[in-house]
Structure formats: structure tokens, C-alpha cells
Design an enzyme around this catalytic site. Structure first.
Site, PDB file in Angstrom:
ATOM      1  CB  CYS A   1      -0.938   0.117   1.191  1.00 26.22           C
ATOM      2  SG  CYS A   1      -2.096  -1.228   1.314  1.00 26.22           S
TER       3      CYS A   1
ATOM      4  CE  LYS B   1      11.750  -2.972  -5.296  1.00 21.78           C
ATOM      5  NZ  LYS B   1      12.185  -4.304  -5.725  1.00 21.78           N
TER       6      LYS B   1
ATOM      7  CD  GLU C   1       9.957 -12.160  -8.118  1.00 24.50           C
ATOM      8  OE1 GLU C   1       9.299 -11.813  -7.123  1.00 24.50           O
ATOM      9  OE2 GLU C   1      11.185 -11.966  -8.207  1.00 24.50           O
TER      10      GLU C   1
ATOM     11  CG  ASN D   1       1.411   0.953   4.314  1.00 27.74           C
ATOM     12  OD1 ASN D   1       1.086  -0.214   4.211  1.00 27.74           O
ATOM     13  ND2 ASN D   1       2.652   1.370   4.194  1.00 27.74           N
ATOM     14  N   GLY D   2      -0.696  -0.638   6.496  1.00 31.81           N
ATOM     15  CA  GLY D   2      -0.398  -1.441   7.687  1.00 31.81           C
ATOM     16  C   GLY D   2      -1.602  -2.269   8.077  1.00 31.81           C
TER      17      GLY D   2
ATOM     18  NE  ARG E   1       4.756   1.666   0.069  1.00 32.52           N
ATOM     19  CZ  ARG E   1       5.740   1.506   0.919  1.00 32.52           C
ATOM     20  NH1 ARG E   1       6.971   1.750   0.537  1.00 32.52           N
ATOM     21  NH2 ARG E   1       5.518   1.115   2.147  1.00 32.52           N
TER      22      ARG E   1
ATOM     23  CD  GLU F   1      16.859 -13.774  -6.721  1.00 34.16           C
ATOM     24  OE1 GLU F   1      16.259 -14.311  -5.777  1.00 34.16           O
ATOM     25  OE2 GLU F   1      16.519 -12.665  -7.181  1.00 34.16           O
TER      26      GLU F   1
ATOM     27  CD1 TRP G   1      -0.184  -6.387  -3.127  1.00 30.55           C
ATOM     28  CD2 TRP G   1      -0.417  -6.920  -0.974  1.00 30.55           C
ATOM     29  NE1 TRP G   1       0.151  -7.713  -2.982  1.00 30.55           N
ATOM     30  CE2 TRP G   1       0.020  -8.067  -1.675  1.00 30.55           C
ATOM     31  CE3 TRP G   1      -0.625  -7.028   0.404  1.00 30.55           C
ATOM     32  CZ2 TRP G   1       0.249  -9.290  -1.062  1.00 30.55           C
ATOM     33  CZ3 TRP G   1      -0.404  -8.248   1.025  1.00 30.55           C
ATOM     34  CH2 TRP G   1       0.037  -9.360   0.289  1.00 30.55           C
TER      35      TRP G   1
ATOM     36  CG  HIS H   1      17.016 -38.581  -3.602  1.00 30.64           C
ATOM     37  ND1 HIS H   1      17.218 -39.933  -3.431  1.00 30.64           N
ATOM     38  CD2 HIS H   1      18.252 -38.021  -3.624  1.00 30.64           C
ATOM     39  CE1 HIS H   1      18.525 -40.173  -3.329  1.00 30.64           C
ATOM     40  NE2 HIS H   1      19.167 -39.023  -3.449  1.00 30.64           N
TER      41      HIS H   1
ATOM     42  CE  LYS I   1      13.805 -11.724  -9.314  1.00 31.73           C
ATOM     43  NZ  LYS I   1      14.203 -11.349  -8.061  1.00 31.73           N
TER      44      LYS I   1
HETATM   45  C1  G6P Z   1       8.834  -8.834  -1.563  1.00 29.32           C
HETATM   46  C2  G6P Z   1       9.452  -8.556  -2.922  1.00 29.32           C
HETATM   47  C3  G6P Z   1      10.712  -9.400  -3.107  1.00 29.32           C
HETATM   48  C4  G6P Z   1      11.685  -9.137  -1.972  1.00 29.32           C
HETATM   49  C5  G6P Z   1      11.045  -9.409  -0.614  1.00 29.32           C
HETATM   50  C6  G6P Z   1      11.911  -8.918   0.530  1.00 29.32           C
HETATM   51  O1  G6P Z   1       8.273 -10.104  -1.534  1.00 29.32           O
HETATM   52  O2  G6P Z   1       8.514  -8.834  -3.942  1.00 29.32           O
HETATM   53  O3  G6P Z   1      11.329  -9.058  -4.344  1.00 29.32           O
HETATM   54  O4  G6P Z   1      12.821  -9.937  -2.133  1.00 29.32           O
HETATM   55  O5  G6P Z   1       9.789  -8.702  -0.514  1.00 29.32           O
HETATM   56  O6  G6P Z   1      11.983  -7.519   0.462  1.00 29.32           O
HETATM   57  P1  G6P Z   1      13.102  -6.649   1.137  1.00 29.32           P
HETATM   58  O7  G6P Z   1      12.679  -5.227   0.890  1.00 29.32           O
HETATM   59  O8  G6P Z   1      13.098  -6.995   2.599  1.00 29.32           O
HETATM   60  O9  G6P Z   1      14.390  -6.993   0.494  1.00 29.32           O
END
Ligand code: G6P
Length: 606
Positions: free
Chosen positions: A2, A601, A486, A98-99, A28, A479, A74, A502, A483
Site C-alpha cells: 500500500c 515490492k 514471479e 498502510n499497515g 507498493r 534466485e 495491496w 530423489h 525471478k
Molecule cells: C517482496 C518482494 C521481493 C523481496 C522481498 C523482501 O516479496 O517482492 O522481491 O525480495 O519482498 O523484500 P526486502 O525489501 O526486505 O528486500
């Protein structure tokens, strides 16, 4: 999670400023949006489901309102729809939030008992009703209302508030969710994050937990939770609106992938004194700790896994990597001999922040590896090392991830350099020379983008894509796989190459893409054997390896060769083709790359 923006000022149209700010904050959250503005001393609210662009279509831009608050959501409580979207209004009070107000169900019952009726499923509407109730109870004294609100609510909130009785003021209230106040001549702003207001000003104040502010066009008064005025430092943001534009790129993600050489240079400038072959900044000596625990979420946790490999191998300290949301609820074996490292781009991830607080309470030293200056995690750790990635806008992190890995390699190098085995480790002796060459090697890989686009073209139609590797390459697989899934919504899994037989190997069919990563000479033959296992079952193998490893044969369909560099730095090169393959797979599938569905994000809820 948010985004909030507010404006009060004499020079601009408040609605334009707020809509622009919301667009900047869309990373956000982006499932619904709304705005409240003052027109001829009357408050008007408009909300829409979906993106800010939907809201923009309905907002009348001729209005000259000079006060407005806006929100991009969000969803946490209730589905994304107009009723649940912010702003919420009750009586004379209008808020954006927000929160999460954790005790909202109890508060809701009490408010219902005194006659309040709720239209939405949100905790925010309850917060708004509570503020209205307290405002009436306190004879319309806004300061006392806010003070009591803070005592009665549990959880996290950053609130922007307007009150019908004084539409020349804007209120900001903060606890556990980020909120800043921007300032310029005769114009003030509130926002969840500085980029929201960078088009207008780079001067800002950070509100601390428990603080609230009364803001007019030419004054900002900040109070602590007892209602006493506090002096706040006006900070200057190190960056400009230019840094948060897409420039010539189709997407922020692509721009940010291409910024990695520059970020690496910035990290070198910030931390390394090349003349004296040492660290400029006071890189902490971690050798006194018996063990290290890394707490983080998402890609930051994956960076932590790379850090674990490097610190254990070169620094000789045992490292545990814990997903922050799990760390919080398990039995912990940490004490004053444990260093807890929190890794976070935003510095606001709720689970990571709470993990840091637990570590502090357990008597541990805490070290933050953080991108956003002055963020909550940065303020709660005993020491902070900042990554120099600059603002990252795409939801899927790339440059901030590699900046985190860079810092972890610095930490491993620093530990190794001070150890007595230094003469035996060639990699350590030439670390700085190799580090200085890294941006050029990164650029070389970026220049091969067409090769990765073609690979994406050969796999983007598949339903499942697997990544396999051993050791540090397995951490990279995690990672690379994250990527891909997502942003492209294709199912993907990362597997330790030796573990494949396994279970996962039963999923391999004719043409299933398997990306096999082999960068470590010591275990190359082992991983190649595992790659052969999938190849013989029909997999379409994309073999990612370094130019020093001359291992060839008929075990792959496509080969990606990347330059060999110092072992401590190799992950920073290997990750780039994986980022670009994920990007192009998503692009070929017409996905909304910078704003993948259901994600945000900055995740400030637990
Ligand atoms: C969200 C984002 C990810 C990120 C994670 C941790 O899920 O979509 O890309 O890695 O948060 O975020 P931070 O700001 O703590 O690195």
C-alpha cells in the site's frame, strides 16, 4: 505494501501531485486506488478498482484543490473493490492507511455497540470510525484524539488524515509502517516513500514510531506520543526523479538489470580504498562472533544463502540462513556470540524487522544490509551497511539483490583477509583486482542480451522450468527460479543437482527445460552427471557455465558461457543471464513485468 501520498500547498493542484505520487508508489500495491480532495471547502472522495490509470480516468483534473490524500492498495482485509479501497470516511474524518490494525475485530464490535455501521471489510474503516468516535468524545480536540487512538490500537499503521473542521491541515500518524513528510516552499507532502515526491522535492523528514504531525502549507509540527512537540531533522534524498524514470527501457526491471555494473562501481567507490587495498568504510570485524544468523525474505534471503557459502568457505564462521517469518516462531539458539544479519532492500519488510527486534532482545549484535537509508530495519540494527543500488522500482528485485551479494562478498573477504590462512588462498589475494574488473565483465554479459532472449524464446511456452546446481550454484538456482516464476507465472523449481533423483526427476519429460548451472570446478563433474540424468530423460538442457571450465559433450542443448572471475564474485556474473532469461520469458508471455499479479515490492504486513 500500500502506498500513501498527501499534498497541501499553495502552488500546485493537489490532485495532480497526489496522482503523480501514487503512480510513483504503484510498486507498493496496485489492486485499487483512491483519492480525497477538498473542493470549495467540501471533501470529495473518488475510488476505483485496479490500477492508478483507472482512477486517473475518473478524476476531474480541472479542480484546483490544494489539499488531497491518496492511496494505492495491496489488499489484506477484503477483496480489491471500490468499497474496500481507501480513502475511508466516517463522520468528519477521512483517512488513508498502510499497515494492519491487529485488534480491529475487538474495536469493531465496541464501535458497533455504540451505533457505528460498516460498509467495507477493512481494518481501515474501523480505524476511521475509531478516530471519529474519539474526536467526538474529546470535544473535537484532534491532538487528544490521535493520542488516544495510538493507545487503543495494536499493530501497524501509517495514516494520512483529513478532518472536515480544518481542511487547511493534513495529519500524519505513524507506528511500525513507513511514513515521511516532504517539504518545499509553501508546499508540504506526506508519502510512504521518498520516490513518491521526488518529482517535487528531495527534502524530507522521517516520522518515528509513535509520532504524529499536523501539516499546513507552510508549517510542519511533529509531536511524540505524549503530544509534546519534537524537533525533526530535514534530510536530503541522494537521488533525483531521473533515477526513478524508465528512460529508454521498456520496463524498470530491464533498466535495473542494466544498472548492475554501475551499482557495482558505486559499491566499490563507497567501500574500497583501492590505493591502500583496504575498506574505506568501517567494515565491522566479525571474527569475534562464533556464528552468524542471516534473517531475510524472498530474494534477500537468497542473497543470504550466497553469503552463507562465502562466509563459511572464506571466513570460517558457521552461518545459518533463516526465512524471517519462520525465525520469529521457532526455538532459537542465538546469544551474544551470534551476529544476526538482516538483509532487506526496502528496510521495511515486517517479518525481517520483527526478527531483528527478537535478535536485539536476545542480546545479539545486529547488522543490517539495507538499501533504503533510514528505513525501519536500518534504525533497529546496531550497525548498518548500505547497499548503493539506488531506488529500485520493479517489484522483482535485481540490482538490489546483486548489491546485497556484493556486500556479503566484502564481508567474507574481510574475514578471510584477516585470517592466518591468507597466503594459502589465491582468490583472496587478488580479490580487489578482480573486483575492479567486475563491472566490465558484467557489461560483457549484458551485451549478450540477444542470446538470452533467444533462449527465452525456446522455453517460454513450457508449463514447468527447472533449475539445478550444487553449492553456491544451487543458491543462484533458487534466485533464478524465483525471478522466472514471479514475473512469468510459469511453475518453476530449483533443486540441488544431487537431490534430483530423489523426486523431481519424475517430472522431467520430453522437452522440459532444465537450466543447469556449473561454475565450480571442484564439483563440476558431479553436477554434469546430474545434468546427464535429465538429458537422458528428454530434458531441454540449458547449460550455464564459465569460460574456464572446458567440459563439453552431448549433455546439453544450449550453452551459456560467462566469464570466470574470482570465486567470491562469480555469483554476481552468473545471476545476470538468469535475470535476463526470466525477463524475456515474461515479456514473450505478455506479462506485466514490473507489477506481477498479487505481489508488492515492500511487504509491511506479517
Ligand atoms: C517482496 C518482494 C521481493 C523481496 C522481498 C523482501 O516479496 O517482492 O522481491 O525480495 O519482498 O523484500 P526486502 O525489501 O526486505 O528486500
Amino acid at each position: 505494501m500500500c502506498g500513501i501520498v498527501g499534498y497541501i500547498g499553495k502552488n500546485k493542484k493537489a490532485k495532480d501531485v497526489v496522482i503523480k505520487g501514487l503512480e510513483r508508489l504503484e510498486y507498493r500495491g496496485y489492486d485499487s486506488a483512491g483519492i480525497a480532495f477538498v473542493d470549495n471547502n467540501k471533501l470529495i472522495i473518488q475510488k476505483e478498482k485496479g490500477r492508478i490509470s483507472n482512477l486517473k480516468n475518473v478524476v476531474d483534473f480541472n479542480n484546483k484543490a490544494n489539499v488531497a490524500i491518496g492511496h494505492t492498495r495491496w489488499a489484506t482485509h477484503g477483496i480489491p473493490n471500490k468499497d474496500n479501497a481507501h480513502p475511508h470516511r466516517c463522520g468528519k474524518i477521512t483517512i488513508v492507511h498502510n499497515g494492519i490494525i491487529e485488534n480491529y475485530m475487538e474495536l469493531k464490535k465496541e464501535l458497533e455497540n455504540v451505533g457505528y455501521v460498516f460498509k467495507s471489510e477493512t481494518d481501515t474503516e474501523v480505524a476511521c470510525a475509531l478516530l471519529d468516535y474519539l474526536y467526538k468524545k474529546n470535544n473535537e480536540n484532534i491532538k487528544n484524539t490521535i493520542k488516544q487512538f495510538q493507545k487503543l490500537t495494536k499493530g501497524a499503521y501509517a495514516l494520512g488524515m483529513l478532518c472536515d473542521d480544518d481542511l487547511n491541515s493534513l495529519y500524519a500518524i505513524k507506528k511500525n509502517s513507513p511514513l515521511i513528510i516532504g517539504t518545499n516552499n509553501n508546499e508540504n507532502y506526506i508519502a510512504s516513500d521518498v520516490p513518491a515526491i521526488l518529482d517535487f522535492t528531495n527534502k524530507y523528514i522521517v516520522l518515528d514510531d509513535g509520532e504524529f504531525a499536523k501539516i499546513t502549507s507552510d508549517s510542519i509540527n511533529v509531536y511524540n506520543k505524549n503530544g509534546n512537540m519534537v524537533n525533526k531533522e530535514i534530510k536530503t534524498f541522494d537521488g533525483s526523479a531521473e533515477d526513478i524514470n524508465k528512460n529508454r527501457y521498456d520496463h524498470y526491471m530491464l533498466k535495473e538489470i542494466h544498472e548492475q555494473p554501475e551499482v557495482t562501481k558505486k559499491m566499490i567507490d563507497a567501500y574500497i580504498d583501492n590505493e591502500n587495498n583496504s575498506f574505506i568504510s568501517d567494515m565491522p570485524d566479525l571474527s569475534k562472533y562464533k556464528n552468524i544468523t542471516i534473517v531475510a525474505c524472498g530474494s534477500a534471503m537468497h542473497a543470504g544463502l550466497i553469503g552463507k557459502s562465502l562466509i563459511e568457505e572464506y571466513g570460517n564462521i558457521q552461518v545459518n540462513v533463516e526465512t524471517a517469518s519462520e525465525f520469529r516462531y521457532k526455538k532459537l539458539f542465538i546469544d551474544k556470540d551470534t551476529l544476526v544479519i538482516a538483509i532487506s532492500q526496502s528496510g521495511e519488510t515486517a517479518d525481517t524487522l520483527e526478527a531483528v527486534k527478537i535478535a536485539n532482545d536476545s542480546g545479539c549484535d545486529t547488522l543490517g544490509i539495507i538499501n533504503v537509508n533510514g528505513s525501519s530495519i536500518a534504525r533497529n540494527t546496531s550497525k548498518v551497511l548500505y547497499t548503493k543500488a539506488g531506488p529500485e522500482i520493479a517489484v522483482a528485485t535485481t540490482k538490489a539483490y546483486s548489491a546485497q551479494v556484493t556486500l556479503l562478498s566484502f564481508i567474507a573477504y574481510n574475514l578471510a583477509k584477516n585470517s592466518k590462512d591468507i597466503n594459502e588462498i589465491k582468490e583472496i589475494q587478488k580479490f580487489l583486482t578482480d573486483l575492479n574488473k567486475l563491472p566490465i565483465l558484467m557489461q560483457k554479459i549484458l551485451d549478450n542480451e540477444e542470446e538470452y532472449r533467444q533462449i527465452a524464446g525456446s522455453i517460454y511456452n513450457n508449463n514447468d522450468i527447472f533449475f539445478i546446481g550444487r553449492g553456491i550454484d544451487y543458491a543462484l538456482c533458487m534466485e533464478g527460479s524465483l525471478k522466472l516464476k514471479e514475473i512469468s507465472y510459469i511453475h518453476s523449481e530449483a533443486y540441488p543437482a544431487g537431490e534430483l533423483k530423489h523426486g523431481t526427476i519424475s517430472l522431467i519429460e520430453n522437452g522440459t527445460p532444465v537450466i543447469g548451472i556449473v561454475t565450480d570446478k571442484k564439483i563440476a563433474d558431479k553436477t554434469i552427471s546430474n545434468i546427464k540424468e535429465v538429458k537422458s530423460r528428454g530434458a531441454n538442457v540449458i547449460y550455464v557455465t564459465t569460460d574456464n571450465l572446458v567440459k563439453d559433450g552431448d549433455f546439453y542443448d544450449t550453452k551459456v558461457t560467462i566469464p570466470k572471475t574470482n570465486t567470491l564474485l562469480q555469483p554476481l556474473l552468473t545471476i545476470i543471464p538468469l535475470q535476463l532469461i526470466a525477463y524475456h520469458v515474461a515479456k514473450l508471455n505478455n506479462c506485466d513485468i514490473d507489477k506481477p499479479k498479487n505481489l508488492a515490492k515492500s511487504v509491511t504486513v506479517e
